[in-house]
Write a protein that holds these residues in place. Structure first.
Motif, mmCIF file in Angstrom:
data_model
loop_
_atom_site.group_PDB
_atom_site.id
_atom_site.type_symbol
_atom_site.label_atom_id
_atom_site.label_comp_id
_atom_site.label_asym_id
_atom_site.label_seq_id
_atom_site.Cartn_x
_atom_site.Cartn_y
_atom_site.Cartn_z
ATOM 1 N N THR A 106 0.848 -1.196 0.000
ATOM 2 C CA THR A 106 0.000 0.000 0.000
ATOM 3 C C THR A 106 0.879 1.239 0.000
ATOM 4 O OG1 THR A 106 -1.718 -1.174 1.231
ATOM 5 C CG2 THR A 106 -1.823 1.229 1.222
ATOM 6 N N ARG A 107 0.674 2.099 -0.987
ATOM 7 C CA ARG A 107 1.466 3.329 -1.087
ATOM 8 C C ARG A 107 0.606 4.572 -0.896
ATOM 9 N NH1 ARG A 107 6.461 2.245 -3.645
ATOM 10 N NH2 ARG A 107 6.988 0.101 -3.137
ATOM 11 N N ASP A 108 -0.613 4.533 -1.399
ATOM 12 C CA ASP A 108 -1.478 5.711 -1.350
ATOM 13 C C ASP A 108 -2.605 5.502 -0.351
ATOM 14 O OD1 ASP A 108 -2.279 8.244 -1.979
ATOM 15 O OD2 ASP A 108 -2.457 7.887 -4.135
ATOM 16 N N LEU A 109 -3.303 6.588 -0.015
ATOM 17 C CA LEU A 109 -4.450 6.504 0.881
ATOM 18 C C LEU A 109 -5.662 6.002 0.109
ATOM 19 C CD1 LEU A 109 -4.124 9.933 2.738
ATOM 20 C CD2 LEU A 109 -3.166 7.722 3.413
ATOM 21 N N ILE A 110 -6.395 5.066 0.703
ATOM 22 C CA ILE A 110 -7.617 4.535 0.106
ATOM 23 C C ILE A 110 -8.737 4.731 1.114
ATOM 24 C CG2 ILE A 110 -8.726 2.543 -0.976
ATOM 25 C CD1 ILE A 110 -5.952 1.343 -1.387
ATOM 26 N N GLU A 111 -9.876 5.239 0.660
ATOM 27 C CA GLU A 111 -10.978 5.537 1.579
ATOM 28 C C GLU A 111 -12.272 4.909 1.115
ATOM 29 O OE1 GLU A 111 -11.403 9.529 3.434
ATOM 30 O OE2 GLU A 111 -13.420 9.538 2.526
ATOM 31 N N VAL A 112 -13.062 4.429 2.060
ATOM 32 C CA VAL A 112 -14.423 3.968 1.803
ATOM 33 C C VAL A 112 -15.346 4.633 2.824
ATOM 34 C CG1 VAL A 112 -13.783 1.748 0.807
ATOM 35 C CG2 VAL A 112 -14.168 1.923 3.274
ATOM 36 N N ARG A 113 -16.628 4.739 2.462
ATOM 37 C CA ARG A 113 -17.647 5.329 3.340
ATOM 38 C C ARG A 113 -18.639 4.233 3.699
ATOM 39 N NH1 ARG A 113 -17.872 11.089 2.254
ATOM 40 N NH2 ARG A 113 -20.139 11.168 2.502
ATOM 41 N N LEU A 114 -18.869 4.069 4.993
ATOM 42 C CA LEU A 114 -19.762 3.022 5.480
ATOM 43 C C LEU A 114 -20.816 3.622 6.402
ATOM 44 C CD1 LEU A 114 -17.154 0.274 6.484
ATOM 45 C CD2 LEU A 114 -18.320 0.522 4.295
ATOM 46 N N ASP A 115 -21.950 2.956 6.464
ATOM 47 C CA ASP A 115 -23.006 3.305 7.400
ATOM 48 C C ASP A 115 -22.863 2.381 8.604
ATOM 49 O OD1 ASP A 115 -25.406 3.485 8.854
ATOM 50 O OD2 ASP A 115 -26.560 4.014 7.068
ATOM 51 N N ASP A 148 -24.367 1.720 12.090
ATOM 52 C CA ASP A 148 -25.474 1.976 13.022
ATOM 53 C C ASP A 148 -26.132 3.324 12.772
ATOM 54 O OD1 ASP A 148 -24.930 -0.454 14.248
ATOM 55 O OD2 ASP A 148 -23.553 0.441 15.701
ATOM 56 N N GLY A 149 -26.335 3.644 11.485
ATOM 57 C CA GLY A 149 -27.018 4.884 11.134
ATOM 58 C C GLY A 149 -26.143 6.110 11.103
ATOM 59 N N LYS A 150 -24.823 5.934 11.234
ATOM 60 C CA LYS A 150 -23.905 7.066 11.218
ATOM 61 C C LYS A 150 -22.837 6.835 10.156
ATOM 62 C CE LYS A 150 -23.464 6.107 15.498
ATOM 63 N NZ LYS A 150 -24.692 5.359 15.729
ATOM 64 N N LEU A 151 -22.357 7.946 9.565
ATOM 65 C CA LEU A 151 -21.390 7.851 8.478
ATOM 66 C C LEU A 151 -19.986 7.653 9.030
ATOM 67 C CD1 LEU A 151 -20.699 8.018 5.476
ATOM 68 C CD2 LEU A 151 -20.569 10.512 5.706
ATOM 69 N N LEU A 152 -19.326 6.591 8.543
ATOM 70 C CA LEU A 152 -17.960 6.269 8.949
ATOM 71 C C LEU A 152 -17.073 6.291 7.715
ATOM 72 C CD1 LEU A 152 -16.081 5.249 11.271
ATOM 73 C CD2 LEU A 152 -16.688 2.919 10.572
ATOM 74 N N ARG A 153 -16.043 7.125 7.738
ATOM 75 C CA ARG A 153 -15.058 7.169 6.652
ATOM 76 C C ARG A 153 -13.795 6.461 7.116
ATOM 77 N NH1 ARG A 153 -12.904 11.841 5.342
ATOM 78 N NH2 ARG A 153 -13.525 12.991 7.224
ATOM 79 N N ILE A 154 -13.438 5.360 6.429
ATOM 80 C CA ILE A 154 -12.281 4.561 6.819
ATOM 81 C C ILE A 154 -11.182 4.743 5.788
ATOM 82 C CG2 ILE A 154 -11.467 2.273 7.470
ATOM 83 C CD1 ILE A 154 -14.336 1.443 7.903
ATOM 84 N N THR A 155 -9.972 5.032 6.260
ATOM 85 C CA THR A 155 -8.827 5.229 5.381
ATOM 86 C C THR A 155 -7.771 4.182 5.659
ATOM 87 O OG1 THR A 155 -9.207 7.622 5.258
ATOM 88 C CG2 THR A 155 -7.030 6.842 4.641
ATOM 89 N N ASP A 156 -7.342 3.486 4.595
ATOM 90 C CA ASP A 156 -6.219 2.541 4.680
ATOM 91 C C ASP A 156 -4.943 3.292 4.340
ATOM 92 O OD1 ASP A 156 -4.804 0.195 4.946
ATOM 93 O OD2 ASP A 156 -5.161 -0.441 2.869
ATOM 94 N N THR A 157 -3.866 2.970 5.029
ATOM 95 C CA THR A 157 -2.627 3.726 4.868
ATOM 96 C C THR A 157 -1.432 2.810 4.610
ATOM 97 O OG1 THR A 157 -2.167 3.665 7.246
ATOM 98 C CG2 THR A 157 -3.456 5.528 6.409
ATOM 99 N N ALA A 158 -0.351 3.430 4.165
ATOM 100 C CA ALA A 158 0.901 2.696 3.976
ATOM 101 C C ALA A 158 1.479 2.281 5.327
ATOM 102 C CB ALA A 158 1.903 3.574 3.224
ATOM 103 N N GLY A 159 2.222 1.172 5.346
ATOM 104 C CA GLY A 159 2.877 0.725 6.568
ATOM 105 C C GLY A 159 3.900 1.745 7.036
ATOM 106 N N LEU A 160 3.890 2.019 8.329
ATOM 107 C CA LEU A 160 4.788 3.036 8.888
ATOM 108 C C LEU A 160 6.128 2.397 9.237
ATOM 109 C CD1 LEU A 160 2.215 4.859 11.208
ATOM 110 C CD2 LEU A 160 2.992 5.551 8.937
ATOM 111 N N ARG A 161 7.147 2.782 8.490
ATOM 112 C CA ARG A 161 8.498 2.289 8.745
ATOM 113 C C ARG A 161 9.495 3.212 8.048
ATOM 114 N NH1 ARG A 161 9.734 -2.867 4.713
ATOM 115 N NH2 ARG A 161 9.106 -1.866 2.752
ATOM 116 N N ALA A 162 10.762 3.097 8.439
ATOM 117 C CA ALA A 162 11.821 3.821 7.740
ATOM 118 C C ALA A 162 12.131 3.072 6.448
ATOM 119 C CB ALA A 162 13.060 3.911 8.619
#
Length: 431
Positions: A253-262, A264-278
């Motif tokens: 994973t290099r770039d940010l990827i986002e999805v929008r989910l419902d 329990d009736g509320k909007l949740l935006r989830i972002t996947d990210t690159a692994g944090l390392r040197a």
């Protein structure tokens, strides 16, 4: 406002459809009803089955027609709604017929709501709420928009504005009519206390904007951690589809990827990210920097710990450490643990996230729902503070004028005659 033109547009969804609803609003509606339906009039607010005809008298379609006479309609004008079969050919034929009438023109985006506002049927906050209601994705968004569309914001802001106008009128009366025995004499400590109390109420109200922002824009959840800790696997599991690429190669994973989910009736935006390392890979370095930026702006960061790598330090508003790969780890620390292969612990994790979301989106009272509201309310509060601290009546009166103007701009109900009306009604000037 009295319109000279009549507008029409399709108010229902994309064609073809089972039913198409066409809305016509304006002064020409009573005249076109007999031309379209062959009936001299329609009983107000009652659905009538009519044969809608073209200019030659040939039938276009059998349709339900409802006449809403002015001013008891959404726009405050005469309105005709035509419900007909939702084929492109039928609606196109009716559109061609309407285009032949003098004074009729296709409606532009938002034209019906604009006329409703100009005719005093709704205020600006209600118009904005209707827009929010149309695009609502979750039940929380629907409830917030519906509350504002029902006039909750208007009643609150008009109430505050009424208090300001009353105080302003007393100051102006003291300045201009101080020789009158029946005019209150001073702008004293009681008035300053009233201004301080109103200023405090507006401040509490402004604090609620964060709630509305979370409801409308979504609760931002970022999944972070070292490479290959299961971030993309969790992301795909929650999205219920393969959005992110999952491999055993670190740094996929290099770039940010986002999805929008419902959730329990509320909007949740989830972002996947690159692994944090040197890393020395320049492309991966960009991905790591973007991941760091995403965590800093998130409402909640879930940091996955697979037990094999150090847990990276995260700068964020709220962080939750979650043990991943629970299906292959027999001994886990006492903390949330999940396996995306078996589904173990994911529901519990979602319950924890939902509880946090509930605490951030629980609306106990009316809240400002747009940045425009915040700007005007901040201006009002600042003017109240200056008025309260001003030693001169003239300066205090001017600051209260600015404060009242700001509240009036919120609803679109600015009227320079309000102050004079308040003075005359309260102090009987000129009798």
């Amino acid at each position: 406002m009295r319109s000279t033109t009549t507008i029409y547009a399709l108010s229902s969804g994309t064609l073809p459809a089972g039913v198409a609803v066409l809305r016509i609003s304006g002064p020409h509606v009573p005249a076109i009803i007999p031309e379209l339906t062959g009936r001299p009039l329609l009983e107000p607010r009652r659905a009538v089955l009519c044969t809608v005809r073209d200019e030659t008298g040939a039938p276009i379609d059998d349709a339900l027609c409802i006449h809403f006479p002015a001013p008891a309609s959404f726009t405050g004008e005469d309105v005709l709604e035509v419900q007909l079969h939702g084929s492109r050919a039928v609606t196109a034929a009716l559109f061609r017929r309407l285009a032949m009438f003098d004074g009729l023109e296709p409606a532009e985006a938002g034209a019906f709501t604009m006329r409703a506002f100009l005719n005093g049927r709704i205020d600006l906050t209600a118009a904005e709420a209707l827009s929010d209601l149309i695009v609502a994705e979750t039940d929380a968004q629907r409830r917030l928009a519906l509350s504002n569309a029902d006039g909750a914001q208007r009643r609150l802001y008009e109430g505050w504005r009424g208090e300001l106008l009353s105080i302003w009128a007393r100051i102006e009366a003291d300045l201009d009519f101080s020789d009158q025995d029946d005019v209150p004499p001073e702008f004293g400590s009681l008035v300053r206390e009233q201004l301080a109390a109103l200023e405090a109420r507006i401040g509490i109200h402004l604090d609620g904007y964060r709630i509305a922002e979370t409801v409308n824009e979504g609760f931002h959840l970022v999944v972070a951690g070292a490479p290959n800790t299961g971030k993309s696997s969790l992301f795909n599991y929650l999205a219920k589809r393969d959005v992110a690429i999952v491999t055993e190669i670190p740094g996929t994973t290099r770039d940010l990827i986002e999805v929008r989910l419902d959730l329990d009736g509320k909007l949740l935006r989830i972002t996947d990210t690159a692994g944090l390392r040197a890393t020395s890979d320049p492309v991966e370095q960009i991905g790591v920097e973007r991941a760091r930026n995403a965590t800093r702006g998130a409402d909640l960061v879930i940091v996955l710990d697979d037990g094999a790598q150090p847990v990276p330090d995260i700068v964020a508003e709220q962080v939750m450490i979650v043990q991943s790969k629970a299906d292959i780890r027999p001994h886990l620390p006492a903390s949330p643990a999940i396996s995306t292969k078996t589904g173990f612990g994911v529901d519990d994790l979602l319950e924890k996230i939902s509880a946090i979301l509930d605490s951030r989106t629980r609306i106990h009272d009316t809240v400002p729902s747009r940045q425009r509201h915040v700007a005007h309310l901040e201006r009002c509060r600042e003017s109240l503070a200056r008025a309260r601290q001003s030693p001169a009546f003239e300066l205090a009166a001017e600051e209260l004028r600015v404060a009242a103007d700001s509240l009036g701009r919120l609803t679109g109900a600015i009227d320079v005659e309000d102050l004079l009306g308040d003075i005359f009604s309260r102090f009987c000037i000129g009798k």
